[in-house]
Design an enzyme around this catalytic site. Structure first.
Site, mmCIF file in Angstrom:
data_model
loop_
_atom_site.group_PDB
_atom_site.id
_atom_site.type_symbol
_atom_site.label_atom_id
_atom_site.label_comp_id
_atom_site.label_asym_id
_atom_site.label_seq_id
_atom_site.Cartn_x
_atom_site.Cartn_y
_atom_site.Cartn_z
ATOM 1 N N LYS A 121 -2.705 6.409 1.439
ATOM 2 C CA LYS A 121 -2.546 6.903 2.804
ATOM 3 C C LYS A 121 -1.733 8.144 2.849
ATOM 4 O O LYS A 121 -0.518 8.132 3.514
ATOM 5 C CB LYS A 121 -1.999 5.796 3.733
ATOM 6 N N ARG B 84 0.929 -1.312 -0.090
ATOM 7 C CA ARG B 84 0.156 0.136 -0.008
ATOM 8 C C ARG B 84 0.902 1.297 -0.115
ATOM 9 O O ARG B 84 0.575 2.185 -0.493
ATOM 10 C CB ARG B 84 -0.911 -0.006 1.285
#
Length: 385
Positions: free
Chosen positions: A225, A123
């Site tokens: 993120k 991620r």
């Protein structure tokens, strides 16, 4: 191959991205002596029963920077403390930064484990591509987590008392004046022992649906993120908490009727035997806990859907719950939408409690880990030259 969402599979199918993310790396192990690892005997003064989710300074942090060729250098463990930044650092001026969140936990036999750390590494790599940043390889990322956990071993709570929350940061630390990627990047990992994220502890959450302030929009960075995703929601959170709510549930910025996620976690809606969660379409962060709960729900015989969910569906839902690394799995007791407070029945046979029980069972080792989610941190962990 790591199990994951479609975008994760596409990442590895792309030779261009793979070449960026499989760069050589150096480990922190070569830079520190084993004596740096802390002893469990030193943790006697910590009040494990009242941890909450607040910053507690630990002993060490992992730090590495990029060299001129954009490859991260040999990392090292430094004493936890402030870092020095240029006033013109890319992260300070243009918000070029990402962070991750994962946990280390202790089992009854004293062994230490991480939960699906490779997923956090992937991620971060996806986020780094979006934010024009180099990223550590998966091996270096996981190694950094292990080094950070071991060096702060005395801060890992006893079984059932909490976990060691580990926060990897990837930030543009090189000086830059014009709008452009920073010339240098820092990958830093620190850790902190934590208990429950919400002040309610394990009590059901009370959410407020925010229709005017939006967390993300299509084409933005809501699906990664990025540090830029979080400060904009603080005003809505502050207002909601002042009115007695636990957190805010956001709707999409285009139609203003489809639920997306809560400020710090993903959301699920249960109706009968169907578990639904908003589809990740670039405005929703694909949480590691979210993906894990989806797999667990399938294992338990539920139908799982990723789809557009109208806020009006909250009125007829049997159950709503939130998931996240910090949050865990948290049942929702009420949601206030358009002035109407929707109450949900809370009982011991909630679906989310079944999911959470299985998740914790896998983490504790009492349920077989059939997907290789658990990564042990061996006390004698050494990296071979």
């Amino acid at each position: 191959m790591i199990r994951g969402a479609a975008c994760f599979r596409k990442l590895f199918q792309s030779s261009a991205l793979s070449s960026k993310f499989t760069t050589r790396y150096y480990t922190a192990q070569a830079a520190v002596q084993p004596a740096i690892y802390s002893s469990d005997e030193e943790s006697g003064s910590i009040d494990w029963d009242n941890l909450g989710f607040k910053l507690m300074q630990t002993d060490y942090m992992y730090v590495t920077k990029t060299s001129d060729d954009g490859i991260f250098r040999q990392g090292q463990l430094d004493r936890y403390g402030n870092i020095q930044l240029s006033p013109s650092a890319g992260v300070l001026n243009y918000g070029q930064g990402l962070f991750e969140g994962t946990k280390a936990f202790r089992r009854e036999d004293g062994r230490l484990f991480l939960f699906r750390p490779e997923q956090n590494a992937i991620r971060m790599q996806i986020g780094a591509e979006r934010m024009c940043m180099p990223a550590p390889s998966t091996d270096q990322f996981v190694d950094a987590l292990k080094q950070t956990a071991l060096s702060n071993k005395r801060w890992i709570p006893p079984p059932g008392k909490g976990s060691l929350y580990i926060r990897p940061l990837l930030i543009g630390t090189g000086p830059i004046l014009g709008l452009a990627p920073a010339p240098e990047y820092t990958f830093l990992v620190y850790a902190c022992p934590v208990g429950n994220y919400f002040k309610e502890g394990t009590a059901p959450l009370n959410l407020y649906v925010e229709e005017d302030v939006h967390r993300a929009s299509r084409g933005g960075a809501g699906g990664v993120k990025s540090i830029t995703n979080y400060a904009p929601v603080l005003k809505a959170m502050k207002k909601a908490k002042a009115n007695g709510y636990s957190d805010v549930l956001y709707v999409d910025a285009v139609n203003k009727k489809y639920i997306e996620e809560v400020s710090s976690c993903n959301i699920f809606v249960v109706k009968g035997n169907v578990v639904s969660t908003p589809i990740a379409k670039g405005t929703i962060l694909e949480g590691v806990t979210r993906k894990s709960i989806m797999d667990i729900a399938l294992d338990l015989g539920y139908t799982v859907e990723e789809r557009l969910i109208e806020a009006d569906e909250l009125i007829s839902a049997d159950e709503v719950f939130c998931t996240g690394t910090a949050v865990g799995v948290a049942p929702v007791g009420s949601i206030t939408y358009k002035g109407q407070r929707i109450e949900y029945k809370i009982s011991s046979d909630l679906s989310c409690k079944k999911f959470y029980s299985r998740l914790v069972g896998i983490q504790k080792g009492v349920i077989k880990d059939e997907r290789n989610w658990i990564v042990e941190i061996e006390s004698s962990y050494l990296v071979q030259d």
